[in-house]
Design an enzyme around this catalytic site. Sequence first.
Site, mmCIF file in Angstrom:
data_model
loop_
_atom_site.group_PDB
_atom_site.id
_atom_site.type_symbol
_atom_site.label_atom_id
_atom_site.label_comp_id
_atom_site.label_asym_id
_atom_site.label_seq_id
_atom_site.Cartn_x
_atom_site.Cartn_y
_atom_site.Cartn_z
ATOM 1 C CB SER A 89 -7.921 1.059 5.828
ATOM 2 O OG SER A 89 -8.627 2.257 5.681
ATOM 3 C CE LYS A 99 -3.770 2.113 2.712
ATOM 4 N NZ LYS A 99 -4.518 2.026 3.987
ATOM 5 C CB SER A 118 -7.701 3.923 2.881
ATOM 6 O OG SER A 118 -6.900 3.334 3.890
HETATM 7 N N1 GLN Z 1 -12.584 4.793 6.647
HETATM 8 C C1 GLN Z 1 -11.875 5.222 7.806
HETATM 9 C C2 GLN Z 1 -11.394 6.641 7.608
HETATM 10 O O1 GLN Z 1 -11.729 7.202 6.644
HETATM 11 C C3 GLN Z 1 -10.742 4.284 8.105
HETATM 12 C C4 GLN Z 1 -9.579 4.450 7.231
HETATM 13 C C5 GLN Z 1 -8.408 3.608 7.612
HETATM 14 O O2 GLN Z 1 -8.531 2.595 8.290
HETATM 15 N N2 GLN Z 1 -7.239 4.051 7.175
HETATM 16 O O3 GLN Z 1 -10.709 7.191 8.382
#
Ligand code: GLN
Length: 487
Positions: A181, A82, A157
């Site tokens: 994410s 990632k 994400s």
């Molecule tokens: N969807 C959550 C956010 O927008 C989690 C994102 C993540 O785990 N990086 O913060």
Amino acid sequence: MAELTDLSMLEAASALRAGDVSSTELTRACLDRIRAIDGDVHAFLTVTDDLALAQAEAADRKFKTRPGEELPLVLGIPIAVKDVLCVEGVPTTCGSRILEGYRPPYSATSVTRLVEAGAVILGKANTDEFAMGSSTENSAYGVSHNPWNLDRVPGGSSGGPAAAVAARMCFAALGTDTGGSVRQPAAFCGVSGLKTSYGRISRYGLIAYGSSLDTVGALARNIADLAPIFSLMAGHDPLDSTSVTDPVPEIRLNGADLRELRIGVPKEYFIEGLQPEVETAVREAIDAFRGMGAEIREISLPHTDLAVPVYYLIAPAEASANLARYDGVRYGPRRGPGKYPDDYFVTRGELFGDEVKRRIMLGTYALSAGYYDAYYGQAQKVRTLIKQDFDAAFKDVDLIACPVAPTTAFGIGAHGDDPLSMYLEDVFTLPANLAGIPGLSFPVGFDSDGLPIGMQFMAPHLKEAQLFSAAHTYQSATSWHTSWPEL
Ligand code: GLN
């Protein structure tokens, strides 16, 4: 033989050991597949052909010169990373224009540990900007598409890593989970995803989003493939003062006896708005565990509904501090008329995306002198209540089973410019991050549109081994994890 890219990671590892295939062949097969289909999926932001082929050759030399030796299972295996994890010399953007052109001079510890064990890095996978999002729609470099249906999001994400694994462009991928994410994109793409305990894997070289929530994890085609990746990455790192010194447990996957296992099913996770097919598939999977001898108990995690507001105060607050360093001086491009402080404002104004700016403003507000106690301070107190819910529940059960997300993969653009409705997608994943506990997401069915459905297990802090053995037993008895999208 089927396509090389159809092998699971452990099947590829055996083929390498048997001399049936070389790492160079595996790597070329992945690179060819990326070339063939990533124009449609857009899982990768950078493909590192030369690096990958050099690492593959080095792995092949090791197999030749040290045959018979016990070599790491990831040796010669092509993986994706990632784009929030630093890989030395390779562009690392966090899905943001503000880091365009940045090549870190060092690698994240998680990456280094895999590379030293011989993993092959295929490239950097797409992410919402600074990992803020649940769909990859916030990436400054374009949305990734769900390989099961290109009009749907892959989740986020870590949508790029999940799409890359599901579309068989790599054998596994590294992701990060601050609020879901890893688990949510794994569920949306029908792959297995591990969120580790806070502190279990070093955050060194993970570009910070919410420092008290950020964790490194991995995605793969099945749970057995995740085990060697976890074991290599986990463990204390002096470069991250929050990484724990506790020993890394041995992961045993030889058909655990589930008759000793108590699984809690929290009633707060089966709420209005949960897609009925998701509920049915998750309940059927829980029944399967009952059938294998596990004891199923209904439990309560009474502060669950506070996780969304608490997370969306704490994460932006920490993000606003972490993102202060992007000022056009130290990293990436600079914009503006060439004088301070104008350049600072123009650089940040032009190069951060809307969602990142929204969170910087929210976070700065929540931390400001007059509001600190009312917002950030209060959120920290409620965070403790959420953690205490889990502490109490884990007195009676070993694992908690629940849906990963209220729906299957939603359409690209479905949440339009309604950030709140997007935040609500995270309702089932945020609590584990607030409590610092591990979670594992794995496929348990499909909806009527043919989209994968995921279930997650959560376990007490540092009890990843429990997650693995139970979920692997399920995968040994079911086949959801073996179907793949046609592309
Ligand atoms: N969807 C959550 C956010 O927008 C989690 C994102 C993540 O785990 N990086 O913060």
